[in-house]
Design a protein around this motif. Structure first.
Motif, short mmCIF file in Angstrom:
data_model
loop_
_atom_site.label_atom_id
_atom_site.label_comp_id
_atom_site.label_asym_id
_atom_site.label_seq_id
_atom_site.Cartn_x
_atom_site.Cartn_y
_atom_site.Cartn_z
N ASN A 61 -1.61 -3.67 4.03
CA ASN A 61 -1.68 -3.77 5.49
C ASN A 61 -1.93 -2.41 6.15
N GLU A 65 -0.52 -5.91 -1.53
CA GLU A 65 -0.62 -6.59 -0.23
C GLU A 65 -0.82 -5.48 0.81
N VAL A 89 -0.08 0.17 6.37
CA VAL A 89 1.05 0.63 7.17
C VAL A 89 2.33 0.44 6.35
N TYR A 90 3.36 1.23 6.66
CA TYR A 90 4.67 0.96 6.07
C TYR A 90 5.34 -0.07 6.98
N GLY A 91 5.18 -1.34 6.66
CA GLY A 91 5.71 -2.38 7.55
C GLY A 91 7.22 -2.36 7.63
N ASP A 134 0.83 -1.20 0.00
CA ASP A 134 0.00 0.00 0.00
C ASP A 134 0.87 1.26 0.00
N GLY A 135 2.03 1.19 0.67
CA GLY A 135 2.95 2.33 0.60
C GLY A 135 3.55 2.42 -0.79
MG LIG Z 1 2.12 -1.74 3.74
#
Ligand SMILES: [Mg+2]
Ligand SMILES: Cc1ncc(C[n+]2csc(CCOP(=O)(O)OP(=O)(O)O)c2C)c(N)n1
Ligand code: SF4
Length: 351
Positions: free
Chosen positions: A140, A138, A142-144, A112-113
């Protein structure tokens, strides 16, 4: 990037598919993601989909950007072509490769980032141009990889692990893909293999820009109370629009009959079906109602999953550009250099 190869040995009685490969032949190296990360479940679904479709792994080109999600192509389809590009730049690298060699199956994996923040411009144009690919985000929220900052898909009002609230409006990539003219749009959840595997299979068989937004909880930074991308939240708010299966490679059986009537159809295995046409609640061929449905359900706090839109007669970028059928690296000198008469004719046509 950490790389841990998997041992090549496997049990001799593992089931094989139509081209004699086992599921293990579709795996990659050992994942270095956090245990329980949703991205690993998506990799498993991709492996299952390619195995079930009998795809030769070396005919697939897997492309990604940067992020935990973009690391995952290392963990599936080891024998495939692969390119781990720059953050947010996967779509243009994939577009270029696809134009040069249309014979491969292009699988773009992003986060998403990677797609909704730095790569938004690239995402938008690859979809609007109709690049023949499967594009999986994918998601989530958030910047995992960089330890948990909000991303552009984090819902307004959702909370970070430290309790900080996100005040920005979320970008809905599914809504965007529909508006941009994607000819296949679906959303799923990493924890729902029953839905995700057929969705990926159908997207792989689709000729055109196939987009899948896959909610994929980040167990390290976005799986707490207050997150709208956690396992618990998605399970509680998931609204499936359809149950999916994919049937491949048989001659078409058609049945043209009116709603409310019965039609007898003989199938490929000789069995006879009596079909009663019912009114269908959700029509995945209507772009406008797909868009309004996801917006309605979103306003009610629900996540709509399933096949949201498919164009049964899609066109791709090669059709639009009228490119040659052969991959560029297969063109001989005669085609690459058609001679001065052809050049003069071309120049004259442009004057
Ligand atoms: Mg992400
Ligand atoms: C040009 C550039 N800017 C910033 C970064 C730092 N960076 C690496 S991954 C990432 C975010 C990844 O988030 P996402 O795409 O959602 O992947 P996830 O890790 O959540 O799967 C950022 C900002 C970078 N590598 N390159
Ligand atoms: S930080 Fe999050 S996204 Fe990255 S591997 Fe861990 S759980 Fe997955």
């Amino acid at each position: 990037m950490t790389y841990i190869p998997k041992p090549k040995l496997h049990h001799p009685s593992l089931p094989t598919n139509g081209i004699g490969l086992t599921r293990r032949d579709y795996e990659g190296s050992v994942s270095t993601l956090c245990a329980g990360c949703g991205h690993d479940s998506i990799s498993a679904a991709i492996i299952q989909a390619c195995f079930e479709l009998d795809l030769p792994p070396h005919r697939i080109a897997k492309m990604s950007g940067i992020g935990c999600s973009s690391k995952t192509p290392d963990y599936f389809l080891g024998p495939a072509h692969g390119f781990n590009s720059v953050h947010g730049r996967m779509p243009s690298v994939l577009t270029g490769a696809n134009l040069a060699n249309r014979d491969l199956i292009y699988l773009g994996v992003s986060g998403d980032g990677d797609s909704a923040s730095i790569g938004m411009g690239q995402f938008v144009h690859s979809i609007r141009r109709g690049v023949n690919m499967v594009y999986i985000v994918e998601n989530n929220g958030v910047y995992g990889l960089t330890k948990g900052q909000f991303s552009a898909t984090s819902d307004r009002g959702s909370k970070s692990r430290r309790g900080v609230e996100n005040f920005d409006e979320a970008i809905d990539l599914v809504g965007m893909a529909l508006l941009l003219g994607a000819t296949f749009v679906g959303r799923s959840f990493s924890g729902d293999k029953v839905q995700l595997v057929p969705l990926i299979k159908a997207a792989l068989l689709h000729k055109g820009a196939a987009f899948i937004d896959c909610i994929s909880p980040c167990v390290a930074f976005n799986n707490h109370d207050g997150s709208t991308k956690s396992f618990d939240y998605v399970r509680e708010h998931n609204e499936m629009v359809n149950y999916l299966d994919v049937i491949t490679g048989r001659e078409e059986i058609t049945a043209d009959y009116a709603p409310g009537t019965v039609e007898t159809v003989t199938q490929h295995d000789g069995s006879v079906l009596r079909l009663r046409k019912l009114s269908i609640d959700f029509d995945p061929h209507d772009r406008a109602s797909a868009l309004s449905h996801i917006q309605e359900r979103q306003a009610a706090g629900e996540v709509v999953t399933g096949l949201l839109y498919v164009d049964p007669e899609p066109h791709d970028l090669h059709d639009h550009l009228n490119t040659v059928d052969e991959p560029l690296n297969a063109l001989g000198e005669g085609k690459l250099c058609p001679g001065s008469a052809a050049l003069q004719k071309l120049n004259a046509s442009l004057r």
